[in-house]
Design an enzyme around this catalytic site. Sequence first.
Site, PDB file in Angstrom:
ATOM      1  N   SER A 175       1.284  -1.176   0.270  1.00  0.00           N
ATOM      2  CA  SER A 175      -0.571  -0.333  -0.374  1.00  0.00           C
ATOM      3  C   SER A 175       1.203   1.229   0.018  1.00  0.00           C
ATOM      4  O   SER A 175       1.458   1.557  -0.721  1.00  0.00           O
ATOM      5  CB  SER A 175      -1.241  -0.151   1.290  1.00  0.00           C
ATOM      6  N   ARG A 245     -11.988   6.557  10.185  1.00  0.00           N
ATOM      7  CA  ARG A 245     -11.680   5.299  10.613  1.00  0.00           C
ATOM      8  C   ARG A 245     -12.380   4.826   9.295  1.00  0.00           C
ATOM      9  O   ARG A 245     -12.302   3.745   8.632  1.00  0.00           O
ATOM     10  CB  ARG A 245     -10.868   4.919  11.881  1.00  0.00           C
ATOM     11  N   ASP A 344      -9.161  -5.886  -5.212  1.00  0.00           N
ATOM     12  CA  ASP A 344      -8.402  -4.687  -4.297  1.00  0.00           C
ATOM     13  C   ASP A 344      -8.806  -3.717  -5.429  1.00  0.00           C
ATOM     14  O   ASP A 344      -8.512  -3.408  -6.077  1.00  0.00           O
ATOM     15  CB  ASP A 344      -6.946  -4.951  -4.471  1.00  0.00           C
ATOM     16  N   HIS A 377      -8.122  -4.842  -0.191  1.00  0.00           N
ATOM     17  CA  HIS A 377      -6.801  -4.508   0.119  1.00  0.00           C
ATOM     18  C   HIS A 377      -5.865  -5.099   0.714  1.00  0.00           C
ATOM     19  O   HIS A 377      -4.771  -5.227   0.125  1.00  0.00           O
ATOM     20  CB  HIS A 377      -7.394  -2.715   0.309  1.00  0.00           C
ATOM     21  N   ASP A 378      -6.976  -5.641   2.097  1.00  0.00           N
ATOM     22  CA  ASP A 378      -6.268  -5.629   3.009  1.00  0.00           C
ATOM     23  C   ASP A 378      -5.589  -7.165   2.964  1.00  0.00           C
ATOM     24  O   ASP A 378      -4.943  -7.894   3.556  1.00  0.00           O
ATOM     25  CB  ASP A 378      -7.013  -5.673   4.196  1.00  0.00           C
TER      26      ASP A 378
END
Length: 415
Positions: A175, A245, A344, A377-378
């Site tokens: 990232s 967040r 992602d 993405h994680d």
Amino acid sequence: MTNPVLNPALPAMAAAPVAATPSAVGSAGIVAPVFLRFDEPLPLASGQTLNGYELAIETYGTLNAQRTNAVLVCHALNASHHVAGVSADNPKDVGWWDNMVGPGKPVDTNRYFVIGVNNLGSCFGSTGPASINPATGRPWGAAFPVLTVEDWVRAQARVADHFGIERFAAVMGGSLGGMQALSWAITCPQRVANCVVVASTPRLSAQNIGFNEVARRAIITDPDFHGGDYYAHGTVPGRGLSVARMIGHITYLSDDDMAEKFGRTRREPAADGAYRYGYDVEFEVESYLRYQGEKFSRYFDANTYLLITRALDYFDPARATGGDLARALAPATADFLLVSFSTDWRFPPERSREMVRALLKNGSPVTYAEIDAPHGHDAFLLDDARYHAVVRGYYERIARELGLNGAVAPEGNSA
């Protein structure tokens, strides 16, 4: 070469040997940070200068006598120098990439000396907005200078100088960390033998900049923000940071992953299954996001969030070459490994393929893997066998080229 010094005011553990002590097979062991102070002014992209700063670092493995086996791991938005192992002061605090770095792991610390650096502006030990500004005796707050990815690379280079590392065997990151690795390859080509870029992008899309702006507005409009000087008011803009967040967390997950985890499952539905017809938590996904937001707001600094998301926005190496990414990457002499993940949507595979095409145009050696994974993405943080096999194979190739096939004997490396 810049000569840093350990901060004598820090606790004794800050002066402990840098190399982690393995406690079990597969674990980087119990680790403690070291704090390096650099007194040489750091010129910043904004035109400002930071006159002295500290960086928190952790290391794993042993630096060989030739200083050729060093790997720099660059962290993403809310991570830190604590890449692997278990924190000496908190046995529940396991490094954010512990499944990747350690003895026998894809980045094998029996062979490699791995450095994790907490970036400037962060809130985990390095100088940042919550640190004391020596000119005022008060926290920097909103006066802390805006930083860029390139500024971080310049600061990290001084850590390499401290260890006498002229050239990293690899610089890697996922990232935002991947952006730093890419910047290393461009701005310090002679110091990077291999560049590993995972789930990253050569620039943010308008959509991503938009997500960052909404998150920043949530923080800035929180009544407890006080223009960024909330430290003096004894407040924390927790509501805004929590919402920021929550927004970010949604972008880290795929639609399929969220559907599988939560679907439309209700949170304590009425006995007859009817809706509650209110604005409190109705669905499990709402409860999850609120929990993630509130937890984050208890340990992260709001000014740091603003600073790091703006650094994300500004990263665009091709801006200086009229949008020509191949020209921007032309200075790089490293070999490259790029990895992307099929679901992602924050930094989709096409962005990695764009980098691959630019590198191939320049004749750079490139290995590319697109992993079919449902986690969005994680996924770059997760223990996926196919993903880890790709990274492991790449680092085994580096080890063969450097003659690192055996474990490096400890020599008591210290800061």
